[in-house]
Scaffold this motif. Sequence first.
Motif, PDB file in Angstrom:
ATOM      1  N   GLN A  40     -21.179 -25.338  37.180  1.00 32.83           N
ATOM      2  CA  GLN A  40     -20.904 -25.254  38.615  1.00 32.83           C
ATOM      3  C   GLN A  40     -20.773 -26.638  39.241  1.00 32.83           C
ATOM      4  O   GLN A  40     -19.904 -26.860  40.096  1.00 32.83           O
ATOM      5  N   LEU A  41     -21.621 -27.572  38.823  1.00 27.27           N
ATOM      6  CA  LEU A  41     -21.499 -28.935  39.336  1.00 27.27           C
ATOM      7  C   LEU A  41     -20.203 -29.584  38.874  1.00 27.27           C
ATOM      8  O   LEU A  41     -19.579 -30.351  39.622  1.00 27.27           O
ATOM      9  N   ALA A  42     -19.793 -29.292  37.646  1.00 31.06           N
ATOM     10  CA  ALA A  42     -18.543 -29.865  37.139  1.00 31.06           C
ATOM     11  C   ALA A  42     -17.351 -29.345  37.924  1.00 31.06           C
ATOM     12  O   ALA A  42     -16.393 -30.088  38.183  1.00 31.06           O
ATOM     13  N   GLU A  43     -17.371 -28.076  38.315  1.00 35.51           N
ATOM     14  CA  GLU A  43     -16.267 -27.524  39.106  1.00 35.51           C
ATOM     15  C   GLU A  43     -16.146 -28.235  40.452  1.00 35.51           C
ATOM     16  O   GLU A  43     -15.037 -28.394  40.980  1.00 35.51           O
ATOM     17  N   LYS A  44     -17.274 -28.647  41.016  1.00 39.72           N
ATOM     18  CA  LYS A  44     -17.229 -29.354  42.298  1.00 39.72           C
ATOM     19  C   LYS A  44     -16.903 -30.832  42.119  1.00 39.72           C
ATOM     20  O   LYS A  44     -16.256 -31.437  42.979  1.00 39.72           O
ATOM     21  N   ALA A  45     -17.368 -31.425  41.023  1.00 41.39           N
ATOM     22  CA  ALA A  45     -17.184 -32.864  40.832  1.00 41.39           C
ATOM     23  C   ALA A  45     -15.785 -33.212  40.341  1.00 41.39           C
ATOM     24  O   ALA A  45     -15.251 -34.272  40.671  1.00 41.39           O
ATOM     25  N   THR A  51     -11.953 -38.031  37.255  1.00 34.94           N
ATOM     26  CA  THR A  51     -13.293 -37.449  37.305  1.00 34.94           C
ATOM     27  C   THR A  51     -13.555 -36.535  36.110  1.00 34.94           C
ATOM     28  O   THR A  51     -14.684 -36.443  35.625  1.00 34.94           O
ATOM     29  N   ARG A  52     -12.511 -35.871  35.603  1.00 33.93           N
ATOM     30  CA  ARG A  52     -12.691 -35.055  34.386  1.00 33.93           C
ATOM     31  C   ARG A  52     -13.050 -35.951  33.200  1.00 33.93           C
ATOM     32  O   ARG A  52     -13.919 -35.609  32.377  1.00 33.93           O
ATOM     33  N   ILE A  53     -12.399 -37.103  33.105  1.00 33.77           N
ATOM     34  CA  ILE A  53     -12.715 -38.046  32.030  1.00 33.77           C
ATOM     35  C   ILE A  53     -14.137 -38.570  32.179  1.00 33.77           C
ATOM     36  O   ILE A  53     -14.869 -38.729  31.187  1.00 33.77           O
ATOM     37  N   LEU A  54     -14.577 -38.832  33.414  1.00 32.24           N
ATOM     38  CA  LEU A  54     -15.925 -39.361  33.629  1.00 32.24           C
ATOM     39  C   LEU A  54     -16.995 -38.330  33.291  1.00 32.24           C
ATOM     40  O   LEU A  54     -18.062 -38.683  32.785  1.00 32.24           O
ATOM     41  N   VAL A  55     -16.738 -37.057  33.575  1.00 29.83           N
ATOM     42  CA  VAL A  55     -17.698 -36.020  33.191  1.00 29.83           C
ATOM     43  C   VAL A  55     -17.852 -35.970  31.671  1.00 29.83           C
ATOM     44  O   VAL A  55     -18.963 -35.912  31.132  1.00 29.83           O
ATOM     45  N   ILE A  56     -16.731 -36.008  30.961  1.00 29.71           N
ATOM     46  CA  ILE A  56     -16.780 -36.010  29.493  1.00 29.71           C
ATOM     47  C   ILE A  56     -17.429 -37.291  28.984  1.00 29.71           C
ATOM     48  O   ILE A  56     -18.221 -37.273  28.029  1.00 29.71           O
ATOM     49  N   PHE A  57     -17.121 -38.404  29.637  1.00 27.22           N
ATOM     50  CA  PHE A  57     -17.719 -39.682  29.243  1.00 27.22           C
ATOM     51  C   PHE A  57     -19.232 -39.670  29.418  1.00 27.22           C
ATOM     52  O   PHE A  57     -19.980 -40.113  28.529  1.00 27.22           O
ATOM     53  N   GLY A  58     -19.724 -39.156  30.541  1.00 29.51           N
ATOM     54  CA  GLY A  58     -21.165 -39.095  30.761  1.00 29.51           C
ATOM     55  C   GLY A  58     -21.864 -38.180  29.772  1.00 29.51           C
ATOM     56  O   GLY A  58     -22.953 -38.496  29.273  1.00 29.51           O
ATOM     57  N   ALA A  59     -21.234 -37.034  29.450  1.00 31.56           N
ATOM     58  CA  ALA A  59     -21.845 -36.092  28.509  1.00 31.56           C
ATOM     59  C   ALA A  59     -21.909 -36.676  27.102  1.00 31.56           C
ATOM     60  O   ALA A  59     -22.923 -36.532  26.410  1.00 31.56           O
ATOM     61  N   CYS A  60     -20.848 -37.337  26.670  1.00 30.87           N
ATOM     62  CA  CYS A  60     -20.815 -37.887  25.307  1.00 30.87           C
ATOM     63  C   CYS A  60     -21.629 -39.168  25.190  1.00 30.87           C
ATOM     64  O   CYS A  60     -22.369 -39.362  24.207  1.00 30.87           O
ATOM     65  N   ALA A  61     -21.501 -40.054  26.176  1.00 28.10           N
ATOM     66  CA  ALA A  61     -22.239 -41.315  26.097  1.00 28.10           C
ATOM     67  C   ALA A  61     -23.735 -41.102  26.239  1.00 28.10           C
ATOM     68  O   ALA A  61     -24.533 -41.866  25.676  1.00 28.10           O
ATOM     69  N   GLY A  62     -24.144 -40.064  26.966  1.00 28.80           N
ATOM     70  CA  GLY A  62     -25.574 -39.801  27.100  1.00 28.80           C
ATOM     71  C   GLY A  62     -26.234 -39.396  25.804  1.00 28.80           C
ATOM     72  O   GLY A  62     -27.457 -39.535  25.652  1.00 28.80           O
ATOM     73  N   LEU A  63     -25.456 -38.910  24.853  1.00 27.41           N
ATOM     74  CA  LEU A  63     -26.005 -38.523  23.546  1.00 27.41           C
ATOM     75  C   LEU A  63     -26.135 -39.692  22.584  1.00 27.41           C
ATOM     76  O   LEU A  63     -26.817 -39.575  21.567  1.00 27.41           O
ATOM     77  N   CYS A  64     -25.464 -40.793  22.892  1.00 25.03           N
ATOM     78  CA  CYS A  64     -25.423 -41.911  21.936  1.00 25.03           C
ATOM     79  C   CYS A  64     -26.655 -42.791  21.993  1.00 25.03           C
ATOM     80  O   CYS A  64     -27.019 -43.402  20.975  1.00 25.03           O
ATOM     81  N   VAL A  76     -23.310 -46.357  37.061  1.00 20.68           N
ATOM     82  CA  VAL A  76     -22.665 -47.498  37.730  1.00 20.68           C
ATOM     83  C   VAL A  76     -21.275 -47.736  37.142  1.00 20.68           C
ATOM     84  O   VAL A  76     -20.320 -48.039  37.867  1.00 20.68           O
ATOM     85  N   ILE A  77     -21.139 -47.584  35.832  1.00 19.16           N
ATOM     86  CA  ILE A  77     -19.824 -47.741  35.212  1.00 19.16           C
ATOM     87  C   ILE A  77     -18.857 -46.688  35.733  1.00 19.16           C
ATOM     88  O   ILE A  77     -17.692 -46.974  36.045  1.00 19.16           O
ATOM     89  N   GLY A  78     -19.321 -45.447  35.841  1.00 24.29           N
ATOM     90  CA  GLY A  78     -18.461 -44.390  36.371  1.00 24.29           C
ATOM     91  C   GLY A  78     -18.052 -44.647  37.818  1.00 24.29           C
ATOM     92  O   GLY A  78     -16.890 -44.457  38.181  1.00 24.29           O
ATOM     93  N   GLY A  79     -19.006 -45.081  38.657  1.00 25.89           N
ATOM     94  CA  GLY A  79     -18.663 -45.387  40.039  1.00 25.89           C
ATOM     95  C   GLY A  79     -17.706 -46.556  40.156  1.00 25.89           C
ATOM     96  O   GLY A  79     -16.775 -46.539  40.976  1.00 25.89           O
ATOM     97  N   SER A  80     -17.905 -47.587  39.340  1.00 26.20           N
ATOM     98  CA  SER A  80     -17.003 -48.739  39.364  1.00 26.20           C
ATOM     99  C   SER A  80     -15.597 -48.352  38.912  1.00 26.20           C
ATOM    100  O   SER A  80     -14.599 -48.865  39.442  1.00 26.20           O
ATOM    101  N   ALA A  81     -15.505 -47.435  37.945  1.00 23.83           N
ATOM    102  CA  ALA A  81     -14.187 -47.008  37.466  1.00 23.83           C
ATOM    103  C   ALA A  81     -13.388 -46.323  38.571  1.00 23.83           C
ATOM    104  O   ALA A  81     -12.198 -46.615  38.772  1.00 23.83           O
ATOM    105  N   THR A  82     -14.018 -45.420  39.307  1.00 26.32           N
ATOM    106  CA  THR A  82     -13.289 -44.750  40.396  1.00 26.32           C
ATOM    107  C   THR A  82     -12.968 -45.702  41.534  1.00 26.32           C
ATOM    108  O   THR A  82     -11.901 -45.611  42.141  1.00 26.32           O
TER     109      THR A  82
END
Length: 361
Positions: A40-45, A51-64, A76-82
């Motif tokens: 539900q948060l992804a549908e709003k974000a 922003t779709r790339i950033l959601v995938i980036f946050g999900a994958c990078a958080g596992l590393c 901060v990286i996601g905010g700077s990118a946008t």
Amino acid sequence: MYALSIGVQSIGQSLPLPVYALLSGLNASTVGIIALAGVQLAEKAIGDRLTRILVIFGACAGLCYNTLWYFPTLMVIGGSATAIWDGWMAQHLRKLKIHWEQRQERPAVADVQIESGSPNGQQNIPLAERTVQSGTAETQRAVVQANDQFAEDSTMRARKAGPSSKTLSENTADVAESTPRQHSVVADSNVQPGQDHLISIRKGIFTTIVFFASFIAVLVARDALHPAPLILDLFANMYLAGTIIFGGGPVVIPLLRSYVVDRGWVSGRDFLIGLALIQSFPGPNFNFAVFLGALALQKSRFPTVFGAFLGGLGIFLPGITLAVAVQSFWGVLRKRKWVVDFLRGVNATAVGLVFTAVYRL
């Protein structure tokens, strides 16, 4: 939540089999609720491709990787990118695209003019350029004379109408003078006491500076002491979690798990039990910090109620302080495009961390 922590502290190492079955079902349903919150948060974000790339980036990078500074760095990286993309790169690429399309259109227009055989040797000159070149000083003087003649005719008609009539400019001036007074009366009648913010911009900036100074002081004091006292370490972790959380309550789950379970303060079983219980009660997920703070001090010389107080204070104080401070100058910041773009990227990356929490749980 403190009462629930006391009950969990009384649970032994082994439980009856029906209780294990019940807890397994609660844990599974809790993970499902967090997964639903992430969707539900992804549908709003997600509003565009970035922003779709950033959601995938946050999900994958958080596992590393997993450490205290890693999650806020990702946001901060996601905010700077946008902010960079919406503020500079998108406009620059749009200009390059328009320029390229214009360069592709110019040879086609030149070919059409050559085929039409325009006279006076202007076959290769576009129609817009020929129009500009054809303008002479005589044409400009004719336009100036026509404007002067129109002004004289307007003046003669106004004089013939008599002194009682007013020109259009005078009537417009009268309306302009009366309009502000009418609007001011309406505006004053709509103003109600207590609508203005009681905090000035100067006080808001001062409060923000004091907050971040205390935030840095707490982290530096925790790292300077080897080993740091348990109460200081607990408060610093909760203070950090309350400061860097963006995107809603489910985002706090992976951070709190790494802050208390990985350090050995709370067992993984008790963490999941508390997570299942908090989903059954009203209130935000931030209340979970009270539960974890009490369990973190259950084997120390400090009372558990003190841990519950530190957990609640550490995770709620940053949000309350920043909300009170930022409201004084948020009316100015919200008009800054780069601020809105930055927060959009931070929110999208934080939503990706929700899916990281689902995977780890």
